[in-house]
Design a protein around this motif. Structure first.
Motif, PDB file in Angstrom:
ATOM      1  N   ARG B 177      15.656  84.384  96.866  1.00 57.64           N
ATOM      2  CA  ARG B 177      14.256  84.578  97.209  1.00 57.64           C
ATOM      3  C   ARG B 177      13.363  84.639  95.958  1.00 57.64           C
ATOM      4  N   GLN B 178      13.812  85.389  94.955  1.00 56.73           N
ATOM      5  CA  GLN B 178      12.930  85.676  93.824  1.00 56.73           C
ATOM      6  C   GLN B 178      13.107  84.744  92.633  1.00 56.73           C
ATOM      7  N   ILE B 179      14.277  84.161  92.526  1.00 59.34           N
ATOM      8  CA  ILE B 179      14.516  83.316  91.347  1.00 59.34           C
ATOM      9  C   ILE B 179      14.630  81.844  91.758  1.00 59.34           C
ATOM     10  N   ILE B 180      15.558  81.557  92.653  1.00 57.73           N
ATOM     11  CA  ILE B 180      15.833  80.144  92.941  1.00 57.73           C
ATOM     12  C   ILE B 180      14.650  79.481  93.625  1.00 57.73           C
ATOM     13  N   LEU B 181      14.152  80.070  94.706  1.00 54.49           N
ATOM     14  CA  LEU B 181      13.050  79.437  95.435  1.00 54.49           C
ATOM     15  C   LEU B 181      11.816  79.188  94.563  1.00 54.49           C
ATOM     16  N   PRO B 182      11.319  80.207  93.860  1.00 53.76           N
ATOM     17  CA  PRO B 182      10.121  79.935  93.029  1.00 53.76           C
ATOM     18  C   PRO B 182      10.369  78.867  91.970  1.00 53.76           C
ATOM     19  N   LEU B 183      11.566  78.850  91.419  1.00 53.66           N
ATOM     20  CA  LEU B 183      11.826  77.862  90.377  1.00 53.66           C
ATOM     21  C   LEU B 183      11.979  76.469  90.963  1.00 53.66           C
ATOM     22  N   LEU B 184      12.390  76.430  92.242  1.00 55.16           N
ATOM     23  CA  LEU B 184      12.513  75.127  92.895  1.00 55.16           C
ATOM     24  C   LEU B 184      11.162  74.632  93.379  1.00 55.16           C
ATOM     25  N   GLY B 185      10.180  75.530  93.443  1.00 55.67           N
ATOM     26  CA  GLY B 185       8.872  75.247  94.021  1.00 55.67           C
ATOM     27  C   GLY B 185       8.411  73.808  94.005  1.00 55.67           C
ATOM     28  N   PRO B 186       8.103  73.259  92.836  1.00 56.96           N
ATOM     29  CA  PRO B 186       7.577  71.890  92.781  1.00 56.96           C
ATOM     30  C   PRO B 186       8.550  70.879  93.394  1.00 56.96           C
ATOM     31  N   ALA B 187       9.836  71.103  93.176  1.00 51.08           N
ATOM     32  CA  ALA B 187      10.823  70.176  93.732  1.00 51.08           C
ATOM     33  C   ALA B 187      10.851  70.271  95.256  1.00 51.08           C
ATOM     34  N   LEU B 188      10.617  71.480  95.784  1.00 53.71           N
ATOM     35  CA  LEU B 188      10.562  71.640  97.241  1.00 53.71           C
ATOM     36  C   LEU B 188       9.407  70.811  97.793  1.00 53.71           C
ATOM     37  N   ILE B 189       8.254  70.916  97.141  1.00 57.62           N
ATOM     38  CA  ILE B 189       7.089  70.173  97.616  1.00 57.62           C
ATOM     39  C   ILE B 189       7.332  68.671  97.517  1.00 57.62           C
ATOM     40  N   SER B 190       7.864  68.237  96.394  1.00 58.43           N
ATOM     41  CA  SER B 190       8.028  66.788  96.277  1.00 58.43           C
ATOM     42  C   SER B 190       9.095  66.272  97.229  1.00 58.43           C
ATOM     43  N   SER B 191      10.130  67.063  97.493  1.00 61.58           N
ATOM     44  CA  SER B 191      11.127  66.561  98.441  1.00 61.58           C
ATOM     45  C   SER B 191      10.572  66.574  99.865  1.00 61.58           C
ATOM     46  N   TRP B 192       9.666  67.517 100.140  1.00 58.98           N
ATOM     47  CA  TRP B 192       9.030  67.511 101.458  1.00 58.98           C
ATOM     48  C   TRP B 192       8.170  66.257 101.613  1.00 58.98           C
ATOM     49  N   LEU B 193       7.398  65.949 100.574  1.00 51.52           N
ATOM     50  CA  LEU B 193       6.541  64.757 100.632  1.00 51.52           C
ATOM     51  C   LEU B 193       7.373  63.488 100.782  1.00 51.52           C
ATOM     52  N   LEU B 194       8.457  63.446 100.051  1.00 48.87           N
ATOM     53  CA  LEU B 194       9.338  62.285 100.151  1.00 48.87           C
ATOM     54  C   LEU B 194       9.858  62.139 101.577  1.00 48.87           C
ATOM     55  N   SER B 195      10.299  63.244 102.158  1.00 48.84           N
ATOM     56  CA  SER B 195      10.813  63.213 103.526  1.00 48.84           C
ATOM     57  C   SER B 195       9.730  62.755 104.495  1.00 48.84           C
ATOM     58  N   PHE B 196       8.546  63.306 104.314  1.00 50.17           N
ATOM     59  CA  PHE B 196       7.442  62.964 105.215  1.00 50.17           C
ATOM     60  C   PHE B 196       7.173  61.458 105.167  1.00 50.17           C
ATOM     61  N   THR B 197       7.139  60.924 103.960  1.00 47.47           N
ATOM     62  CA  THR B 197       6.907  59.484 103.803  1.00 47.47           C
ATOM     63  C   THR B 197       8.013  58.675 104.464  1.00 47.47           C
ATOM     64  N   LEU B 198       9.244  59.085 104.218  1.00 53.08           N
ATOM     65  CA  LEU B 198      10.373  58.367 104.821  1.00 53.08           C
ATOM     66  C   LEU B 198      10.253  58.378 106.336  1.00 53.08           C
ATOM     67  N   SER B 199       9.907  59.546 106.864  1.00 55.33           N
ATOM     68  CA  SER B 199       9.846  59.707 108.308  1.00 55.33           C
ATOM     69  C   SER B 199       8.704  58.886 108.906  1.00 55.33           C
ATOM     70  N   ILE B 200       7.522  58.936 108.275  1.00 57.49           N
ATOM     71  CA  ILE B 200       6.341  58.273 108.824  1.00 57.49           C
ATOM     72  C   ILE B 200       6.540  56.765 108.965  1.00 57.49           C
ATOM     73  N   ASP B 201       7.248  56.153 108.000  1.00 60.32           N
ATOM     74  CA  ASP B 201       7.323  54.695 108.104  1.00 60.32           C
ATOM     75  C   ASP B 201       8.712  54.163 108.429  1.00 60.32           C
ATOM     76  N   ASP B 202       9.570  55.019 108.982  1.00 58.43           N
ATOM     77  CA  ASP B 202      10.883  54.510 109.349  1.00 58.43           C
ATOM     78  C   ASP B 202      10.818  53.691 110.636  1.00 58.43           C
ATOM     79  N   VAL B 203      11.343  52.473 110.575  1.00 53.83           N
ATOM     80  CA  VAL B 203      11.379  51.621 111.761  1.00 53.83           C
ATOM     81  C   VAL B 203      12.802  51.469 112.286  1.00 53.83           C
ATOM     82  N   ILE B 204      13.715  51.167 111.363  1.00 56.25           N
ATOM     83  CA  ILE B 204      15.040  50.725 111.810  1.00 56.25           C
ATOM     84  C   ILE B 204      15.779  51.807 112.592  1.00 56.25           C
TER      85      ILE B 204
END
Ligand SMILES: Nc1ncnc2c1ncn2[C@@H]1O[C@H](COP(=O)(O)OP(=O)(O)OP(=O)(O)O)[C@@H](O)[C@H]1O
Ligand SMILES: [Mg+2]
Lengths: 364, 258
Positions: B177-204
């Motif tokens: 909670r106090q160390i890993i999550l905050p340090l992952l912060g930016p990576a959490l956001i960017s992986s969320w954005l990546l997922s969102f993009t993948l999801s929005i335009d997935d056709v196959i």
């Protein structure tokens, strides 16, 4: 006789095929500043990580205050570690870094504030409590790391090369500060270093390790003046090593044949006649005389100056013994002997006061 | 002399690269304002297709579905993925290496295979095709990307940070909670954005596991395009492009502020 605060008994630890620590025993007294010194890869960090609880020994036990803590996880041990990389939490302010341990242990807010402020004052960082670690200099980070550990009032503080990332000057300053801090708090420090000078100047006791084993343990002076192995002699300070053969060994004296001279030394250790030994003399214990200066050369070794290195307050001489090894001698400028002038290729006589040498059994 | 020539060549070259990258997009944007019924002929400026789009309930519903699906699937992928990444990094358990390796294979596995596999799985479980099948499918194909991103980030962090937290008395939960999550912060956001993009335009993959009850935008567009690229499709694309641009600019601004 006081009981040791932390004690390791028959500790063995292997990583795969590689044995990092072998049947190691060590007892550390309360309030002691103990330094572990040894070459890279000899197992110093492993030893410290075992005490901190980050690794488990394959066999053996660790005791703190007489209690077996071998299987206790790090968060339940009353020891704290200062890592070489400091490992400050980059997203927290200095205050919160230092308060972290206290918060984890459920100490109440007011007391946390009081203790953190008090500790920051001890390391003279009270003005920096609201900064983040990346806004501090190397030496300041170092002090935060120490504050973060000592605020928990651990029984033992483990420090893994805490000064190695600092430049020479800051390092000297921090050595003094650390030593003062340790005295003032009366804490037990177990301190790892590569730097023999650091080890000698800071510690109450030095432990020399090699290949996962403890070779020698003693006060800095003992270790320096009475090394018990060739490794210890050569690892700490400089040492000239001669091969010699024992011709006679009595209760008080040992007579050696060294470089074709037969010289008697006051050495109570017992050797067999005909046994091969190492004769060790520190460079600063050697006196170098020019041909003109001496008459009786019975217990002196002949040589020829190969190189003269002026170092300000001393002169280092590299001398090639006739039919023998290169040795180095350090001569100090002093009032009595101002004539420290040697030329390359000059014939000289090497001498030292009997009793200042160390004689060790031959090691392969 | 030589210097000027070099400069001209560099400029021409970068111009060509930009042209190559952006002309197709520009064409779409321009033709979305085309009055003509057929994409290929320019008959003058008009907002007609945007008007039609706003009144097209099917497309609006599909868009809403896609956004909802993207939001939920990437959120659950990040939640599961952060736990998985921390597990793979921090704990030693049976099959850890295998799991780690499998995650990487999932990143490169062809969508086609994944689509068929999920379809068969949903048939056997059974999960009715519709929202839930899409949700599980999208979470599944986003998960490996999240794990890989977060695992890489965890690898960059000084492992002594975790050890010193433990040393100071942190429990596993406090550490997370106090160390890993905050340090992952930016990576959490960017992986969320990546997922969102993948999801929005997935056709196959969506094509295999979607059902008639829950239409999503990429499939809807795909269906429309099969009868020829209508200007309406150009209009949707332009709007999506606009939002993407806004998003990127916003993200950059936020990062710069920090
Ligand atoms: N996690 C590990 N896995 C495998 N081998 C290890 C591990 N940790 C240490 N070793 C090995 O154990 C031996 C002792 O390592 P250790 O880190 O204790 O040395 P050290 O004395 O601290 O050296 P240095 O002065 O370079 O820090 C080394 O040979 C090292 O390669
Ligand atoms: Mg080490």
């Amino acid at each position: 006789m006081h009981n040791p605060i932390i004690e390791l008994k028959n500790i063995t630890k292997a990583f795969g095929q590689h044995i990092a620590l072998q049947e190691l025993n060590l007892a550390v007294n309360n309030g002691e500043f103990l330094t572990i010194l040894g070459p890279s890869g000899c197992g110093k960090t492993t030893l410290l990580r075992l005490m901190g609880g980050f690794e488990q020994p394959d066999s053996g036990h660790i005791f703190i205050d007489g209690y077996d803590i071998t299987n206790l996880p790090p968060e339940e041990r009353l020891v704290n570690t200062v890592f070489q990389s400091y490992a400050l939490f980059p997203h927290m302010t200095i205050f919160n870094n230092v308060a972290f341990g206290l918060k984890c242990n459920g100490i109440d807010k007011n007391e946390i504030k009081e203790r953190v402020e008090e500790t920051l004052k001890i390391v003279s960082l009270e003005k920096y409590s609201e900064r983040k670690p990346n806004e501090l200099s190397g030496g300041q980070k170092q002090r935060v790391a120490i504050a973060r550990a000592i605020v928990n009032r651990p029984r033992v503080l483990l420090l893994d090369e805490p000064l190695s990332a600092l430049d020479y000057k800051l390092r000297k300053k921090m050595q003094i500060e650390l030593k003062q801090l340790q005295r003032r708090l009366g804490l037990t420090f177990i301190f790892i270093t590569h730097d023999q000078e650091e080890a000698l100047s800071m510690s109450d006791r030095v432990v020399i390790m090699n290949d996962g084993k403890i070779l020698q343990s003693g006060t800095p002076r003992d270790i320096y003046e009475e090394p018990n192995s060739l490794f210890a002699a050569e690892f700490i300070g400089e040492a000239n090593v001669f091969d010699a053969i024992v011709t006679e060994s009595t209760k008080q004296n040992t007579t050696l044949k060294v470089q074709n001279k037969t010289i008697t030394f006051p050495e109570p250790k017992q050797f067999k006649a005909g046994e091969k030994v190492h004769l060790i003399v520190r460079p600063e214990d050697l006196r170098v005389w020019t041909e003109k200066e001496v008459k009786n050369t019975d217990d002196m070794l002949p040589g020829q100056v190969e190189q003269v290195i002026y170092k300000g307050s001393t002169v280092d001489l590299i001398v090639r013994l006739i039919d023998g090894p290169l040795i180095s001698a350090t001569e100090f400028f002093d009032e009595d002997d101002e004539d420290l002038f040697y030329e390359n290729g000059e014939k000289v006589w090497i001498h030292w006061l009997p009793g200042w040498e160390v004689i060790l059994p031959y090691e392969g | 002399m030589i210097k000027i020539n070099e400069k001209i060549i560099t400029n021409c070259f970068s111009f060509l690269i930009y042209a190559f990258l952006y002309i197709p997009i520009l064409v779409v944007v321009v033709y979305s304002f085309n009055k003509s019924q057929f994409s290929m002929i320019w008959e003058g400026f008009s907002l007609k297709w945007y008007r039609e789009l706003i009144n097209d309930h099917e497309i609006l519903t599909a868009t809403w579905h896609s956004l909802l699906l993207g939001f939920l699937a990437s959120t659950s992928a990040v939640l599961l993925g952060s736990l998985a990444a921390v597990c793979i990094k921090r704990y030693k358990f049976q099959g850890r290496k295998l799991l780690h390796g499998l995650v990487f294979t999932l990143v490169v596995i062809p969508d086609l295979v994944m689509g068929i596999a999920l379809l068969i799985l949903f048939h056997f479980l059974p999960v009715p095709l519709g929202f839930w099948s899409l949700f599980f499918a999208h979470t599944t194909f986003c998960l490996p990307f999240v794990i890989v991103t977060l695992h890489a980030r965890l690898g960059q962090l000084d492992k002594h940070l975790f050890e010193s937290a433990k040393d100071l008395g942190a429990s596993e939960f406090v550490l997370f909670r106090q160390i890993i999550l905050p340090l992952l912060g930016p990576a959490l956001i960017s992986s969320w954005l990546l997922s969102f993009t993948l999801s929005i335009d997935d056709v196959i993959i969506s094509y295999f596991v979607a059902g008639p009850s829950f239409e999503i935008l990429p499939l809807k567009i795909y269906a429309m395009v099969r009868t020829g690229v209508t200007p309406e499709v150009n209009a949707i694309s332009t709007i999506i492009l606009g939002f993407t641009l806004l998003f990127v600019v916003g993200a950059t601004l936020i990062r710069r502020k920090k």
